[in-house]
Design an enzyme around this catalytic site. Structure first.
Site, PDB file in Angstrom:
ATOM      1  N   ASP A  30      12.404 -61.707 -57.635  1.00 39.33           N
ATOM      2  CA  ASP A  30      11.488 -62.708 -58.206  1.00 39.33           C
ATOM      3  C   ASP A  30      12.090 -64.113 -58.108  1.00 39.33           C
ATOM      4  O   ASP A  30      11.466 -65.093 -58.492  1.00 39.33           O
ATOM      5  CB  ASP A  30      11.093 -62.345 -59.643  1.00 39.33           C
ATOM      6  CG  ASP A  30      12.274 -62.315 -60.601  1.00 39.33           C
ATOM      7  OD1 ASP A  30      13.416 -62.526 -60.158  1.00 39.33           O
ATOM      8  OD2 ASP A  30      12.043 -62.079 -61.801  1.00 39.33           O
ATOM      9  N   SER A  31      13.305 -64.202 -57.527  1.00 39.96           N
ATOM     10  CA  SER A  31      13.883 -65.514 -57.205  1.00 39.96           C
ATOM     11  C   SER A  31      13.005 -66.247 -56.198  1.00 39.96           C
ATOM     12  O   SER A  31      13.180 -67.438 -55.965  1.00 39.96           O
ATOM     13  CB  SER A  31      15.302 -65.359 -56.644  1.00 39.96           C
ATOM     14  OG  SER A  31      15.317 -64.444 -55.562  1.00 39.96           O
ATOM     15  N   ASP A  54      11.283 -56.077 -57.194  1.00 42.56           N
ATOM     16  CA  ASP A  54      11.672 -56.631 -58.495  1.00 42.56           C
ATOM     17  C   ASP A  54      10.463 -56.657 -59.429  1.00 42.56           C
ATOM     18  O   ASP A  54       9.427 -57.250 -59.081  1.00 42.56           O
ATOM     19  CB  ASP A  54      12.171 -58.069 -58.264  1.00 42.56           C
ATOM     20  CG  ASP A  54      13.273 -58.466 -59.208  1.00 42.56           C
ATOM     21  OD1 ASP A  54      13.667 -57.648 -60.051  1.00 42.56           O
ATOM     22  OD2 ASP A  54      13.750 -59.617 -59.082  1.00 42.56           O
ATOM     23  N   GLU A  81      15.298 -56.259 -65.432  1.00 43.51           N
ATOM     24  CA  GLU A  81      16.408 -56.931 -66.119  1.00 43.51           C
ATOM     25  C   GLU A  81      16.539 -56.484 -67.571  1.00 43.51           C
ATOM     26  O   GLU A  81      15.535 -56.235 -68.236  1.00 43.51           O
ATOM     27  CB  GLU A  81      16.171 -58.451 -66.097  1.00 43.51           C
ATOM     28  CG  GLU A  81      16.221 -59.044 -64.715  1.00 43.51           C
ATOM     29  CD  GLU A  81      16.047 -60.564 -64.710  1.00 43.51           C
ATOM     30  OE1 GLU A  81      16.042 -61.194 -65.786  1.00 43.51           O
ATOM     31  OE2 GLU A  81      15.913 -61.113 -63.603  1.00 43.51           O
ATOM     32  N   GLU A 125      25.377 -59.875 -62.942  1.00 44.81           N
ATOM     33  CA  GLU A 125      25.230 -61.288 -62.575  1.00 44.81           C
ATOM     34  C   GLU A 125      26.023 -62.201 -63.495  1.00 44.81           C
ATOM     35  O   GLU A 125      25.896 -62.159 -64.724  1.00 44.81           O
ATOM     36  CB  GLU A 125      23.740 -61.690 -62.591  1.00 44.81           C
ATOM     37  CG  GLU A 125      23.551 -63.167 -62.225  1.00 44.81           C
ATOM     38  CD  GLU A 125      22.148 -63.565 -61.820  1.00 44.81           C
ATOM     39  OE1 GLU A 125      21.271 -62.684 -61.695  1.00 44.81           O
ATOM     40  OE2 GLU A 125      21.931 -64.776 -61.614  1.00 44.81           O
TER      41      GLU A 125
HETATM   42  O1  KIV Z   1      15.526 -62.134 -58.000  1.00 39.65           O
HETATM   43  C1  KIV Z   1      16.665 -62.123 -57.498  1.00 39.65           C
HETATM   44  O2  KIV Z   1      16.924 -62.649 -56.417  1.00 39.65           O
HETATM   45  C2  KIV Z   1      17.720 -61.451 -58.249  1.00 39.65           C
HETATM   46  C3  KIV Z   1      19.119 -61.651 -57.764  1.00 39.65           C
HETATM   47  C4  KIV Z   1      19.658 -62.853 -58.439  1.00 39.65           C
HETATM   48  C5  KIV Z   1      19.959 -60.457 -57.987  1.00 39.65           C
HETATM   49  O3  KIV Z   1      17.462 -60.805 -59.227  1.00 39.65           O
END
Ligand code: KIV
Length: 277
Positions: A45-46, A84, A116, A183
């Site tokens: 979700d980044s 994610d 998460e 992280e």
């Molecule tokens: O969304 C993402 O890219 C992540 C990474 C920071 C592990 O969760």
């Protein structure tokens, strides 16, 4: 190359073979990550920051994650593809979490999902795993709840906070998580967790002793200039190359050197052409 599996990743931990992982959000990046032989792709979700230009991952929806996951799956047949679960798509109830995990797997086509949180989401992890979907955990700095953590900062610096990270890791393993993202935590806590759980740990600012390492594609290849965390190493400056290429194109369009003879099509003869005027 044969498809990466959870079992192969577990064997890599046992054999102390390091695991590589990066993000991808579309077909071409996924294609190149696969070609490079990276074992795991995270459709993270980044993408909120890296391709949508947002300031946080919070607004990302399950529909957006499905859309991007579909494209990644098309481009990368070999790596394990992690979808994610975005903020708000798994914290309401076990039922909601199972429905959205199913959607990410069925509509997006990923192999496993990631979410998460520690102890507070262990019951959700167990419910998703029991429903048939493998889950990767993510502890330490959890960007979806960054406001609660007081900003993007290193977690687990006190003995109490370090113990909480270890407890979270153990509880998630017990709940059935097959791997953990660690992280932004001190290196010695990354080592402690890696030594104390039997599932692979993948660090992002988690130090050298994790079983593997993950970096965000755009950070490591110089495609994101807004902010570069300390744990990022830049392996290329693609942003610089992109601007150089685009400037060359612009200049050649303006001075008439593009398109040249090799880029145009031939048709009727000059004689025949005259008759058309
Ligand atoms: O969304 C993402 O890219 C992540 C990474 C920071 C592990 O969760």
């Amino acid at each position: 190359m044969a498809k990466m599996t959870i079992q192969k990743l577990k064997n890599m931990k046992v054999k102390k073979e390091k695991i590589s992982m990066t993000t991808a959000y579309d077909y071409p990046t996924a294609y190149f990550v696969d070609k490079a032989g990276i074992e795991i792709i995270l459709v993270g979700d980044s993408l909120a920051m890296t391709i949508m230009g947002l300031d946080s991952t919070v607004p990302v929806t399950i529909e957006q994650m499905i859309h991007h996951t579909k494209a990644v799956v098309k481009g990368a047949p070999t790596p394990l593809i992690v979808g994610d679960l975005p903020f708000g798509s798994y914290n309401v109830s076990k039922e909601q979490a199972i429905i959205n995990s199913n959607r990410l797997m069925k509509e997006g086509g990923c192999d496993v999902v990631k979410l998460e949180g520690g102890e507070e989401v262990a019951h959700i992890v167990k419910a998703i795993v029991d429903s048939g979907t493998p889950v990767m955990g993510h502890i330490g700095l959890t960007p979806q709840t960054v406001s609660k953590l007081g900003g993007f900062k290193v977690q687990g610096k006190s003995v109490k906070a370090a113990k909480k990270i270890l407890d979270d890791a153990r509880v998630l393993e017990e709940a059935g998580a097959f791997a953990l993202i660690l992280e932004c935590i001190p290196e010695n806590i990354g080592k402690l967790v890696t030594d104390k759980v039997s599932i692979p740990t993948i660090g992002i600012g988690g130090g050298r002793f994790c079983d593997g390492q993950v970096l965000v594609f755009h950070d490591m290849l110089g495609l994101f200039e807004k902010f570069v965390p300390k744990f990022v190493k830049k392996y290329a400056e693609l942003g610089v190359e992109i601007v150089e290429g685009l400037e060359k194109f612009k200049n050649e369009v303006k001075d008439g050197s593009f398109p040249s003879d090799g880029h145009v099509f031939k048709g009727v003869s000059e004689e025949e052409l005259k008759r058309l005027y």
